[in-house]
Scaffold this motif. Structure first.
Motif, PDB file in Angstrom:
ATOM      1  N   PRO A 163      -2.617  -1.984 -15.607  1.00  0.00           N
ATOM      2  CA  PRO A 163      -1.351  -1.963 -16.412  1.00  0.00           C
ATOM      3  C   PRO A 163      -1.296  -3.061 -17.258  1.00  0.00           C
ATOM      4  O   PRO A 163      -0.421  -3.216 -18.359  1.00  0.00           O
ATOM      5  CB  PRO A 163      -0.138  -2.314 -15.442  1.00  0.00           C
ATOM      6  CG  PRO A 163      -0.726  -2.419 -14.047  1.00  0.00           C
ATOM      7  CD  PRO A 163      -2.291  -2.278 -14.126  1.00  0.00           C
ATOM      8  N   LYS A 180      12.285   1.686 -20.260  1.00  0.00           N
ATOM      9  CA  LYS A 180      12.095   1.554 -18.981  1.00  0.00           C
ATOM     10  C   LYS A 180      11.233   2.574 -18.465  1.00  0.00           C
ATOM     11  O   LYS A 180      11.070   3.694 -18.671  1.00  0.00           O
ATOM     12  CB  LYS A 180      13.465   1.621 -18.158  1.00  0.00           C
ATOM     13  CG  LYS A 180      13.408   1.327 -16.905  1.00  0.00           C
ATOM     14  CD  LYS A 180      14.814   1.373 -16.109  1.00  0.00           C
ATOM     15  CE  LYS A 180      14.847   1.001 -14.837  1.00  0.00           C
ATOM     16  NZ  LYS A 180      16.269   0.779 -14.347  1.00  0.00           N
ATOM     17  N   HIS A 181      10.306   2.096 -17.449  1.00  0.00           N
ATOM     18  CA  HIS A 181       9.369   3.059 -16.618  1.00  0.00           C
ATOM     19  C   HIS A 181       9.631   3.174 -15.502  1.00  0.00           C
ATOM     20  O   HIS A 181       9.843   2.310 -14.665  1.00  0.00           O
ATOM     21  CB  HIS A 181       7.890   2.498 -16.770  1.00  0.00           C
ATOM     22  CG  HIS A 181       7.364   2.396 -18.211  1.00  0.00           C
ATOM     23  ND1 HIS A 181       6.510   3.253 -18.884  1.00  0.00           N
ATOM     24  CD2 HIS A 181       7.538   1.210 -19.334  1.00  0.00           C
ATOM     25  CE1 HIS A 181       6.485   3.043 -20.064  1.00  0.00           C
ATOM     26  NE2 HIS A 181       6.819   1.930 -20.197  1.00  0.00           N
ATOM     27  N   VAL A 182       9.934   4.403 -14.932  1.00  0.00           N
ATOM     28  CA  VAL A 182      10.433   4.826 -13.413  1.00  0.00           C
ATOM     29  C   VAL A 182       9.300   5.659 -12.861  1.00  0.00           C
ATOM     30  O   VAL A 182       8.553   6.490 -13.508  1.00  0.00           O
ATOM     31  CB  VAL A 182      11.975   5.420 -13.477  1.00  0.00           C
ATOM     32  CG1 VAL A 182      12.846   4.199 -14.126  1.00  0.00           C
ATOM     33  CG2 VAL A 182      11.831   6.708 -14.501  1.00  0.00           C
ATOM     34  N   ARG A 183       9.429   5.924 -11.633  1.00  0.00           N
ATOM     35  CA  ARG A 183       8.314   6.656 -11.021  1.00  0.00           C
ATOM     36  C   ARG A 183       8.975   7.840 -10.427  1.00  0.00           C
ATOM     37  O   ARG A 183      10.033   7.818 -10.080  1.00  0.00           O
ATOM     38  CB  ARG A 183       7.644   6.136  -9.943  1.00  0.00           C
ATOM     39  CG  ARG A 183       6.401   4.994 -10.581  1.00  0.00           C
ATOM     40  CD  ARG A 183       5.535   4.765  -9.548  1.00  0.00           C
ATOM     41  NE  ARG A 183       4.589   3.924  -9.917  1.00  0.00           N
ATOM     42  CZ  ARG A 183       3.499   4.126 -10.619  1.00  0.00           C
ATOM     43  NH1 ARG A 183       3.024   5.504 -10.986  1.00  0.00           N
ATOM     44  NH2 ARG A 183       2.596   3.228 -10.996  1.00  0.00           N
ATOM     45  N   CYS A 184       8.755   8.989 -10.496  1.00  0.00           N
ATOM     46  CA  CYS A 184       9.129  10.078  -9.933  1.00  0.00           C
ATOM     47  C   CYS A 184       9.043   9.915  -8.482  1.00  0.00           C
ATOM     48  O   CYS A 184       7.845   9.351  -7.854  1.00  0.00           O
ATOM     49  CB  CYS A 184       8.294  11.471 -10.315  1.00  0.00           C
ATOM     50  SG  CYS A 184       8.701  13.168  -9.611  1.00  0.00           S
ATOM     51  N   ARG A 230       5.045  10.445  -7.907  1.00  0.00           N
ATOM     52  CA  ARG A 230       4.694   9.300  -8.200  1.00  0.00           C
ATOM     53  C   ARG A 230       4.267   8.896  -9.633  1.00  0.00           C
ATOM     54  O   ARG A 230       3.836   8.068 -10.053  1.00  0.00           O
ATOM     55  CB  ARG A 230       3.923   8.372  -7.386  1.00  0.00           C
ATOM     56  CG  ARG A 230       3.953   8.651  -5.858  1.00  0.00           C
ATOM     57  CD  ARG A 230       5.275   7.831  -5.442  1.00  0.00           C
ATOM     58  NE  ARG A 230       5.416   6.570  -5.645  1.00  0.00           N
ATOM     59  CZ  ARG A 230       6.316   5.773  -5.854  1.00  0.00           C
ATOM     60  NH1 ARG A 230       7.408   6.265  -5.568  1.00  0.00           N
ATOM     61  NH2 ARG A 230       6.183   4.498  -5.994  1.00  0.00           N
ATOM     62  N   GLN A 231       4.547  10.132 -10.454  1.00  0.00           N
ATOM     63  CA  GLN A 231       4.262  10.102 -11.998  1.00  0.00           C
ATOM     64  C   GLN A 231       5.037   9.140 -12.680  1.00  0.00           C
ATOM     65  O   GLN A 231       6.333   9.085 -12.309  1.00  0.00           O
ATOM     66  CB  GLN A 231       4.487  11.704 -12.493  1.00  0.00           C
ATOM     67  CG  GLN A 231       4.253  11.637 -14.092  1.00  0.00           C
ATOM     68  CD  GLN A 231       2.856  11.492 -14.564  1.00  0.00           C
ATOM     69  OE1 GLN A 231       1.940  11.825 -13.984  1.00  0.00           O
ATOM     70  NE2 GLN A 231       2.633  10.697 -15.746  1.00  0.00           N
ATOM     71  N   LYS A 232       4.640   8.300 -13.493  1.00  0.00           N
ATOM     72  CA  LYS A 232       5.365   7.186 -14.497  1.00  0.00           C
ATOM     73  C   LYS A 232       6.017   8.188 -15.343  1.00  0.00           C
ATOM     74  O   LYS A 232       5.373   8.812 -16.102  1.00  0.00           O
ATOM     75  CB  LYS A 232       4.349   6.091 -14.966  1.00  0.00           C
ATOM     76  CG  LYS A 232       4.179   5.169 -13.866  1.00  0.00           C
ATOM     77  CD  LYS A 232       3.371   3.960 -14.737  1.00  0.00           C
ATOM     78  CE  LYS A 232       4.090   2.944 -15.011  1.00  0.00           C
ATOM     79  NZ  LYS A 232       3.112   1.757 -15.524  1.00  0.00           N
ATOM     80  N   VAL A 233       7.504   7.707 -15.736  1.00  0.00           N
ATOM     81  CA  VAL A 233       8.051   8.581 -16.622  1.00  0.00           C
ATOM     82  C   VAL A 233       8.991   7.570 -17.292  1.00  0.00           C
ATOM     83  O   VAL A 233       9.333   6.402 -16.965  1.00  0.00           O
ATOM     84  CB  VAL A 233       9.138   9.346 -16.155  1.00  0.00           C
ATOM     85  CG1 VAL A 233      10.008  10.205 -17.117  1.00  0.00           C
ATOM     86  CG2 VAL A 233       8.422  10.453 -15.202  1.00  0.00           C
ATOM     87  N   ARG A 234       8.908   7.714 -18.696  1.00  0.00           N
ATOM     88  CA  ARG A 234       9.320   6.680 -19.564  1.00  0.00           C
ATOM     89  C   ARG A 234      10.615   7.001 -20.277  1.00  0.00           C
ATOM     90  O   ARG A 234      10.906   8.133 -20.828  1.00  0.00           O
ATOM     91  CB  ARG A 234       8.476   6.237 -20.934  1.00  0.00           C
ATOM     92  CG  ARG A 234       9.017   5.246 -21.868  1.00  0.00           C
ATOM     93  CD  ARG A 234       7.769   5.188 -23.057  1.00  0.00           C
ATOM     94  NE  ARG A 234       8.030   6.338 -24.110  1.00  0.00           N
ATOM     95  CZ  ARG A 234       7.670   5.869 -25.249  1.00  0.00           C
ATOM     96  NH1 ARG A 234       6.985   5.212 -25.546  1.00  0.00           N
ATOM     97  NH2 ARG A 234       7.739   7.068 -26.113  1.00  0.00           N
ATOM     98  N   CYS A 248      10.591  15.444 -14.371  1.00  0.00           N
ATOM     99  CA  CYS A 248       9.323  14.866 -14.367  1.00  0.00           C
ATOM    100  C   CYS A 248       8.382  15.646 -15.107  1.00  0.00           C
ATOM    101  O   CYS A 248       8.578  17.059 -14.665  1.00  0.00           O
ATOM    102  CB  CYS A 248       8.864  14.905 -12.962  1.00  0.00           C
ATOM    103  SG  CYS A 248       7.083  14.241 -12.615  1.00  0.00           S
TER     104      CYS A 248
END
Length: 136
Positions: free
Chosen positions: A82, A101-105, A109-113, A125
């Motif tokens: 990162p 903000k970056h969150v995870r499903c 566990r996919q990163k989503v912006r 997702c």
């Protein structure tokens, strides 16, 4: 020897060579930083370290073993993880951090912006299609 002949010979010599990649550029930049530190500390081993970094970069740039150099570069980029955007373009990374903000499903566990400051958002997702709520 004509100018065009010299340029042709250099182009032939460079054909099939690695060229500068991320690891070579990083080594040269690190060598510059080491030399700047060495300007104040004046220790011989820092100068030799900078010289070795530049020599390694030249070796990488001139290498014809493209597969091995690509694997090494990929391992380097993976190790950065990162932190990679902060090394490549710190200004853009800072703008990204402030705007999104970056969150995870929770499922895959996919990163989503998601944009900051929008309140409660319902996010889908892109990888698994799971819907979840996020407070931005």
């Amino acid at each position: 020897m004509a100018s065009g002949d010299w340029q042709r010979k250099v182009a032939e010599w460079l054909r099939g060579r690695q060229g500068p990649d991320d690891l070579a550029v990083f080594c040269v930049n690190l060598a510059i930083v080491v030399l700047l530190v060495n300007a104040f500390l004046r220790t011989s081993w820092l100068g030799w370290t900078a010289l070795l970094l530049v020599a390694y970069s030249v070796f990488r740039i001139q290498s014809k073993n493209l597969g091995a150099r690509a694997r090494e570069n990929e391992a380097f980029l993976k190790a950065l993880g990162p932190a990679r955007p902060w090394f490549q373009n710190p200004r853009a990374a800072w703008g990204e951090l402030r705007a999104y903000k970056h969150v995870r499903c929770g499922s895959c566990r996919q990163k989503v912006r998601v944009p900051r400051g929008k309140g409660r958002l319902r996010v889908t997702c892109p990888k698994c299609g799971t819907k979840f709520e996020v407070r931005s």
